[in-house]
Design a protein around this motif. Structure first.
Motif, PDB file in Angstrom:
ATOM      1  N   PHE A   1       1.640   0.134  28.077  1.00 40.57           N
ATOM      2  CA  PHE A   1       2.019  -1.266  27.936  1.00 40.57           C
ATOM      3  C   PHE A   1       0.828  -2.146  28.291  1.00 40.57           C
TER       4      PHE A   1
ATOM      5  N   ASN B   1      -1.165  -9.893  28.317  1.00 40.01           N
ATOM      6  CA  ASN B   1      -1.404 -10.900  27.275  1.00 40.01           C
ATOM      7  C   ASN B   1      -2.822 -10.852  26.724  1.00 40.01           C
TER       8      ASN B   1
ATOM      9  N   SER C   1      10.065  -3.308  21.608  1.00 37.52           N
ATOM     10  CA  SER C   1       9.371  -4.413  22.265  1.00 37.52           C
ATOM     11  C   SER C   1       8.721  -3.976  23.575  1.00 37.52           C
ATOM     12  N   GLY C   2       9.383  -3.054  24.279  1.00 39.29           N
ATOM     13  CA  GLY C   2       8.835  -2.607  25.557  1.00 39.29           C
ATOM     14  C   GLY C   2       9.930  -2.116  26.486  1.00 39.29           C
TER      15      GLY C   2
ATOM     16  N   HIS D   1      13.049  -8.046  29.384  1.00 38.70           N
ATOM     17  CA  HIS D   1      11.906  -7.162  29.161  1.00 38.70           C
ATOM     18  C   HIS D   1      10.848  -7.422  30.239  1.00 38.70           C
TER      19      HIS D   1
ATOM     20  N   LYS E   1       5.371  -5.056  27.819  1.00 37.09           N
ATOM     21  CA  LYS E   1       5.216  -5.103  26.365  1.00 37.09           C
ATOM     22  C   LYS E   1       4.587  -3.798  25.862  1.00 37.09           C
TER      23      LYS E   1
ATOM     24  N   ARG F   1       2.599  -1.064  23.934  1.00 39.11           N
ATOM     25  CA  ARG F   1       1.347  -1.048  23.182  1.00 39.11           C
ATOM     26  C   ARG F   1       1.230   0.220  22.336  1.00 39.11           C
TER      27      ARG F   1
END
Length: 256
Positions: A201, A204, A235-236, A245, A248, A250
């Motif tokens: 994850f 930003n 989404s995570g 959540h 996030k 990846r």
């Protein structure tokens, strides 16, 4: 080049040679390393298992010869399998050790570090386990408090958790989440994953900052506040307590 081995239960590995410096990892009993630089009270080391570097207090380890270092490197890895246990010296003094501690030259409940003999009567990990065992081993750490740089059942961070689970199963992961994300095979979708695969994850800025172990039925076990189980979707991580959540997604990687 100088060499050393951890002869205490758990010692901090710090980013700078100072007791107040950030702890970036830990050494458990029996872990060996190369000494890269020596100052008055501190040594910069490179851990043999994962090549991780940091500073340790010179009073918290024992020097070993290059010959002994290479002998440990070439011998089979045997780890303690009890959540907490102890090793006993010949003078009957003892030392507590956490799960995943290394037992150099272990045989018939005996191990040795330099000239010191120890006895360990607990269970051991001495072979590679199947991928199906990863989740079972991960449950050992359930509810362990989160600790930045931690690697033990008394405090662990997200990548320390995944590294220790894989280590107990007989596999090597690097230390940090961003490093672990360079290992293994990329999977395109959660549906392709199996229990034991790793999910990474990012923040930003796109930097990978978190990792967890995928379970069956879209669940994930990871260290966030504590080692916990949450839901995972495209989404995570969906935190089952806050109903939001928290991380996030990846990438998902198959390591084994």
């Amino acid at each position: 080049m100088h060499y050393g081995i951890c002869n205490l239960s758990i010692i901090p590995l710090r980013i700078e040679p100072d007791d107040a410096s950030e702890m970036v990892s830990q050494l458990l009993f029996g872990e060996h390393f190369k000494v890269l630089e020596v100052r008055k009270n501190w040594s910069k080391i490179r851990v043999a298992f994962d090549n991780y570097e940091g500073w340790v207090d010179k009073k918290q380890y024992e020097e070993i010869s290059e010959e002994l270092f290479l002998s440990i490197e070439s011998s089979s890895t045997i780890l303690s399998a009890e959540i907490i246990d102890f090793v006993t010296k010949t003078d009957q003094s003892f030392l507590t050790i956490p799960i995943g501690s290394c037992l150099p030259f272990y045989s018939n409940q005996q191990l040795v570090i330099n000239t010191t003999n120890y006895q360990y009567e607990g269970k051991i990990f001495d072979k590679k386990l199947t991928k199906n065992s990863i989740i079972e081993i991960a449950y050992i750490f359930l509810n362990t408090p989160y600790l930045w740089g931690g690697k033990s059942p008394f405090g662990i961070d997200c990548s320390g958790f995944t590294q220790m689970v894989y280590k107990l199963c007989g596999y090597k992961l690097l230390r940090d989440a961003s490093q672990q994300a360079t290992q293994g095979e990329v999977l395109s979708f959660i549906e392709e994953s199996e229990p034991g695969d790793l999910a990474f994850f990012d923040n930003n800025e796109g930097t990978i900052t978190h990792v967890g172990i995928i379970m069956n039925d879209n669940y994930i076990i990871h260290a966030h506040g504590k080692v916990r189980i949450d839901r995972i979707d495209h989404s995570g991580i969906f935190n089952i307590d806050t109903q939001r959540h928290s991380h996030k997604l990846r990438v998902i990687k198959k390591i084994i």
